[in-house]
Design a protein around this motif. Structure first.
Motif, short mmCIF file in Angstrom:
data_model
loop_
_atom_site.label_atom_id
_atom_site.label_comp_id
_atom_site.label_asym_id
_atom_site.label_seq_id
_atom_site.Cartn_x
_atom_site.Cartn_y
_atom_site.Cartn_z
N ALA A 744 0.89 -1.14 0.59
CA ALA A 744 0.20 0.40 -0.12
C ALA A 744 0.90 1.48 -0.07
CB ALA A 744 -0.70 -0.34 1.50
N ASP A 745 1.95 1.47 0.65
CA ASP A 745 2.42 2.32 0.98
C ASP A 745 3.90 2.73 -0.54
OD1 ASP A 745 2.90 2.52 3.82
OD2 ASP A 745 4.16 1.79 4.23
N GLN A 746 3.25 1.46 -1.08
CA GLN A 746 4.43 2.03 -2.91
C GLN A 746 3.95 1.72 -3.54
OE1 GLN A 746 7.38 1.41 -2.44
NE2 GLN A 746 7.08 1.79 -0.12
N GLY A 747 2.38 1.94 -3.27
CA GLY A 747 1.15 2.87 -4.25
C GLY A 747 0.62 1.60 -5.22
N LEU A 748 1.19 -0.03 -4.94
CA LEU A 748 0.38 -1.30 -5.70
C LEU A 748 -0.85 -1.62 -5.08
CD1 LEU A 748 3.03 -3.17 -5.13
CD2 LEU A 748 2.84 -2.29 -6.85
N GLN A 749 -2.05 -1.47 -6.22
CA GLN A 749 -3.26 -1.84 -6.28
C GLN A 749 -3.00 -3.32 -5.37
OE1 GLN A 749 -6.20 -0.16 -7.14
NE2 GLN A 749 -4.18 1.39 -7.68
N PRO A 750 -4.44 -3.79 -4.63
CA PRO A 750 -4.74 -5.12 -4.00
C PRO A 750 -4.34 -6.33 -4.81
CG PRO A 750 -6.25 -3.33 -3.46
CD PRO A 750 -5.51 -2.73 -4.14
N GLY A 751 -5.00 -5.91 -5.91
CA GLY A 751 -4.99 -7.11 -7.27
C GLY A 751 -3.61 -7.57 -7.80
N GLN A 752 -2.96 -6.55 -7.75
CA GLN A 752 -1.34 -6.07 -8.94
C GLN A 752 -0.45 -7.45 -8.57
OE1 GLN A 752 -0.32 -2.34 -9.09
NE2 GLN A 752 1.51 -2.86 -10.26
N ARG A 753 -0.21 -8.43 -9.24
CA ARG A 753 0.72 -9.58 -8.67
C ARG A 753 1.99 -8.46 -9.03
NH1 ARG A 753 -2.29 -13.62 -8.04
NH2 ARG A 753 -0.88 -14.90 -8.20
N VAL A 754 3.01 -8.75 -7.82
CA VAL A 754 4.57 -9.30 -8.09
C VAL A 754 5.27 -10.33 -7.81
CG1 VAL A 754 6.20 -7.75 -7.30
CG2 VAL A 754 3.85 -7.10 -6.98
N PRO A 755 6.09 -10.12 -9.09
CA PRO A 755 7.13 -11.29 -8.64
C PRO A 755 8.18 -11.73 -7.03
CG PRO A 755 7.48 -10.53 -10.47
CD PRO A 755 6.64 -9.47 -10.22
N ALA A 756 8.31 -12.62 -6.02
CA ALA A 756 8.37 -12.54 -5.00
C ALA A 756 8.80 -14.12 -4.49
CB ALA A 756 7.12 -12.91 -3.50
N ARG A 757 10.53 -13.87 -3.90
CA ARG A 757 10.95 -15.06 -3.08
C ARG A 757 10.61 -14.76 -2.26
NH1 ARG A 757 16.16 -13.23 -3.89
NH2 ARG A 757 16.80 -14.54 -6.09
N LEU A 758 10.10 -16.27 -0.64
CA LEU A 758 9.84 -16.40 0.06
C LEU A 758 10.97 -17.27 0.76
CD1 LEU A 758 6.82 -14.92 -1.10
CD2 LEU A 758 5.74 -16.10 0.46
N THR A 759 11.67 -16.56 1.49
CA THR A 759 12.27 -17.64 2.21
C THR A 759 11.89 -18.54 3.84
OG1 THR A 759 13.99 -15.65 1.53
CG2 THR A 759 14.81 -18.00 3.47
N LEU A 760 11.43 -19.71 3.67
CA LEU A 760 11.13 -20.03 4.38
C LEU A 760 11.53 -21.69 4.81
CD1 LEU A 760 6.88 -19.12 3.22
CD2 LEU A 760 7.88 -17.94 4.47
N ALA A 761 12.28 -21.75 4.39
CA ALA A 761 12.51 -23.23 5.13
C ALA A 761 13.37 -23.06 5.89
CB ALA A 761 14.44 -23.30 3.75
N GLY A 762 12.84 -24.28 6.98
CA GLY A 762 12.67 -24.55 8.31
C GLY A 762 11.84 -24.13 9.17
N SER A 763 11.34 -23.15 8.57
CA SER A 763 10.11 -22.20 9.23
C SER A 763 9.10 -22.25 9.42
CB SER A 763 9.65 -20.53 8.59
OG SER A 763 8.55 -20.08 9.26
N ALA A 764 7.85 -22.85 10.05
CA ALA A 764 7.16 -23.64 10.06
C ALA A 764 6.01 -22.65 9.40
CB ALA A 764 6.31 -22.91 12.01
#
Length: 874
Positions: A744-764
């Motif tokens: 929201a701070d960056q002005g992105l629309q709620p439905g706007q898709r963004v490429p992302a990497r989630l580092t979740l290995a070992g996390s619940a």
């Protein structure tokens, strides 16, 4: 929690209309409930009793917001207790409202050019009964609109045969016990209604009047008194001063000339007089002022009445025949002509009592009336609370209760009306006085006649908790349902109705108080906290809001504002918000049904559930316990708020959303979650039902196939808790919330898709990656991924590639411009607040406004700086 308590039913329909329309369901649902007898109470039942009486509305009345508020609270209590397995009686009925009803019918007669005297007493009373049959009691239909779950077959009226017998019985008992007597005392008199009225029927308001200071006596034996009612000086029989007042010691015991008359009156010393107020001397008119009457009694002064029942001067002389207000001006003019006026102040704003029915200024008047000797009755009423037999909630209201019952004056119970319970006393030709009880023959013969007065309406309504159950007969209902479990009523009638019920209940029922708990609520006010009044133009007809938004919306708004003993502000925007909540419940349940939510079969074992499933069930049980605790403490606002946030925030906005990927994937996990979602909705709808009965009935029966949520079992806390699952989902929520905020701070629309990497290995959180990506609109990173923003949140790293989404140079330029504006605003505010000359001259509200501007500028600078730091270099 409990399993669905209904017998096995056909599989429920998963069909719900796309939109909830209250008007299409509320009326037919209510009639179905009544036809099936859900609200009736069986005195032969072996279930524990739960009894509440409706504070009887006037037969002349219609539903106002105060009624809607009070009825919502009582209905919630009784609906919950019914679901908990109690034999629940919510006792309905109406009050005959002596003065109000007589006035209504007299106005109708006036349109015909007649008065009640043209008809005579018997024909007039018959006319009132006719009016009651044709036009009275419209509030009953309005109570149905609201959803009141009352036992309609038990509806009572304070003038019906059974209650009239109760009135005559207790009058006779009190009379025989010398607790009722007839005496001449000062009462509140309405010159328009031509009757004594109770304290609660007097409304005080600030009126413009005049304060006249006048001189009594001659020479060294003159004394100055002040009054706002100069016309009463014709009935003065003394001047009173304080015994310790040195200014007047030489006059005490002497006579002074009363102007405009041929009488001299004594100067008496009485501790009631405040030597610091005015001249320290007061005129004493025992026949026209309650305090003066008491002084007259102490000093053996005569009481001279100078006005008749129409407030017309009867004293011989030039003022005879004048209305009190005409006489006031004439008497002041005459005193002025004699040089007796020392000072005049007008306008002089002071509190004046008015008849609540016709708004006429009340006249204190010496009159022969019937009285209840309240001393022993009031002591019992006070002791019942002190001894813990009756609890007042909130407890801080006890002091007000004791202040009242410990200082009660004898109660004037006679009214000079024709509509009401006629006093059961006959007078004989030789001065005989005979009180007649039920079944007794009144004396007859030449010269015998019945007292013409009727009893104060509060006399019969004071018997309400037991007369409605058949007393004085020892009925099954009386044995089962007395005493009442709780009285829910406004603190404004704590002194009048509640105290009288306490006195009469303890007296008539062998020391058993009429209820275990007195739960006091405040008054409904407008959204700005202002009293609702026709003169303010802020009175709301609750039927209008029910027509527009539905009864559930009004009920939920009222309950959500109901803190014990505190006034309740309400505005249309809040009712609209509650309507949105009802729609949210509807749409979420409809979605759940369309996706296979079910209540069939037992809940799966926790080992088969996801952490999301275990989290929502853990939270559900906590909310069940929380709501129960709030109900027991009459904390309607808190329980409503807890249900609102659980249903909307946790169930609909989080659990449903987090489960969507599970439903889409199918398999065993989806089947488990469908059963969990069904359980959560089943319990949540049952928890909500007492406050919002209509929408929950429609949804619960559709979801479960049960007969009615009205008779469903109240949920119980199973004890299931999973702290680990709660911590895990809280972390998921933190990640999603923080990334949403960044987007929201960056002005992105709620439905706007963004490429992302989630580092979740070992996390619940690894198990929640699909749900997190779906809720945040994060697509896989793909070839050429470049992390332009990295967010470390709760031990998890979320890297976003915004290069194809945001023009970083333009965004930096925009943010830099906003930052410069915020810094300029801060500098200007600091300059003004640092200027001593400005601070010395500026009003407080101006200074406060500038301080607010400074605070906002600081917050903007912090926020914008953080956004700039997160942006990659262009």
């Amino acid at each position: 929690m409990t399993e669905n308590s209904q017998q096995p039913q056909p599989a429920p329909s998963t069909e719900l209309p796309t939109q909830y329309t209250p008007a299409e369901v509320e009326g037919q649902l209510y009639e179905r409930w009544v036809e099936r007898g859900y609200f009736e109470a069986d005195a032969k039942s072996d279930k524990p009793p739960y009894t509440v009486v409706i504070p009887p509305p006037n037969v002349t009345g219609s539903l106002h917001l105060g009624h809607a508020f009070e009825h919502t609270l009582i209905d919630a209590l009784t609906r919950r207790k019914r679901m908990q397995g109690y034999e629940t009686l919510w006792q309905p009925g109406m009050d005959h409202a002596g003065i109000a009803t007589q006035n209504v019918v007299e106005r109708e007669l006036a349109k015909e050019g007649k008065s009640r005297h043209d008809l005579g007493r018997e024909a007039f009373v018959e006319r009132v009964w006719q009016w009651k049959s044709e036009s009275g009691g419209q509030i009953s239909g309005q109570m149905r609109r609201l959803g009141d779950a009352v036992a309609w077959s038990r509806e009572r009226f304070t003038m019906d045969e059974g209650l009239s017998q109760a009135v005559q019985t207790i009058f006779k008992r009190l009379y025989d016990d010398e607790l009722i007597y007839r005496a001449e005392r000062i009462i509140n008199w309405c010159p328009r209604c031509l009757t004594a009225i109770s304290d609660i029927e007097v409304e005080y308001q600030d009126d413009d009047g005049e304060l006249v200071s006048m001189k009594y006596g001659e020479g060294d034996e003159t004394i100055v008194v002040a009054t706002t009612r100069a016309e009463t000086m014709l009935g003065d029989t003394a001047v009173a001063v304080h015994p310790e007042d040195e200014r007047y010691k030489h006059l005490v015991g002497k006579l002074v000339k009363l102007p405009l008359t041929d009488r001299s009156i004594p100067v008496v010393a009485d501790e009631h007089v405040d030597p610091e107020f005015g001249t320290g001397a007061v005129k004493v008119t025992p026949a026209h002022d309650p305090n003066d009457f008491e002084i007259g009694q102490r000093h053996g002064l005569p009481a001279i009445a100078v006005m008749d029942e129409h407030a017309v001067i009867t004293a011989h002389g030039p003022f005879q025949g004048l209305d009190r207000l005409e006489a006031r001006s004439a008497i002041v003019a005459a005193l002025r002509a004699e040089g007796r006026i020392v000072a005049e102040k007008r306008p002089y704003v002071h509190s004046v009592g008015h008849c609540s029915r016709c708004k006429t200024t009340i006249e204190p008047r010496l009159s022969m009336q019937w009285w209840v000797k309240v001393g022993p009755l009031a002591k019992a009423a006070g002791d019942a609370v002190r001894d813990g037999k009756v609890k007042i909630h909130p407890q801080e209201m006890e002091k007000r209760y004791f202040d009242w019952v410990d200082n009660l004056h004898d109660w004037c119970i006679s009214r000079q009306l024709w509509w009401g319970h006629r006093i059961p006393v006959w007078y004989g030709p030789e001065g005989e006085v005979v009180c007649v009880g039920p079944g007794e023959e009144p004396p007859s013969g030449e010269g015998w006649y019945q007292d013409s007065d009727v009893l104060d309406t509060w006399f019969s309504s004071g018997l309400w908790p037991f007369s409605t159950l058949g007393w004085p007969e020892q009925t099954e209902s009386l044995a089962k349902f007395y005493p009442n479990s709780v009285l829910v009523t406004g603190y404004d009638i704590l002194f009048f109705w509640v105290a009288r019920m306490m006195m009469f209940g303890l007296y008539a029922m062998d020391g058993t108080p009429p209820f275990h708990t007195i739960a006091l609520h405040g008054m409904v006010r407008d959204q700005n906290g202002k009293k609702m009044s026709k003169s303010f133009g802020n009175v709301v007809n609750p039927l209008d809001w029910m027509d527009k938004y539905g009864s559930d919306a009004l009920r939920f708004t009222l309950a959500r504002g109901a803190n014990p003993g505190v006034d309740v502000p309400i505005g249309e925007d809040w009712v609209q918000g509650s309507r949105n909540f009802a729609n949210k419940i509807w749409n979420a349940t409809r979605f759940a049904l369309m996706n296979g939510a079910t209540v069939e079969g037992p809940l799966p074992d926790a080992s088969r559930m996801s952490s999301t499933d275990r989290w929502i069930l853990s939270r559900l049980n906590s909310v069940v316990a929380e709501v129960d605790a709030y109900y027991e403490d009459y904390q309607f606002a808190k329980l409503s708020d807890a249900l609102f946030h659980f249903a909307w925030d946790e169930v609909f906005d989080w659990y449903v959303e987090l489960s969507k990927t599970t439903f889409q994937a199918g398999g065993e996990a989806a089947e488990v979650s469908k059963r969990v979602l069904g359980e959560v909705l089943d319990v949540t709808l049952r928890l909500l039902h007492p406050i919002v009965p209509f929408v929950t009935e429609t949804l619960w029966t559709t979801l479960t196939g049960g007969e009615s949520v009205v008779i469903a079992e109240w949920p119980q806390d199973s004890g299931f808790r999973d702290a680990e699952a709660e911590r895990e989902i809280e972390t998921v929520q933190s990640v999603i919330t923080e990334v949403r905020r960044f987007r929201a701070d960056q002005g992105l629309q709620p439905g706007q898709r963004v490429p992302a990497r989630l580092t979740l290995a070992g996390s619940a959180l690894a198990a929640h990656e699909a749900a997190v990506r779906q809720l945040l609109r994060l697509q896989p990173e793909g070839d050429g991924f470049a992390a332009t923003a990295t967010l470390p949140v709760a031990g998890v790293e979320v890297a976003l590639d915004l290069s194809g989404v945001i023009d970083f140079a333009a965004e930096r330029k925009r943010l830099a411009k906003d930052l410069a504006a915020a810094e300029k605003e801060r500098a200007q505010a600091n300059a003004k607040l640092g200027n001593e000359a400005f601070l010395a001259k500026a009003p407080d509200h101006v200074v406060d406004k500038i301080r607010g501007r400074l605070t906002k500028a600081d917050e903007d600078i912090t926020r914008i700086t953080a956004q700039l730091e997160k942006l990659p270099e262009a």
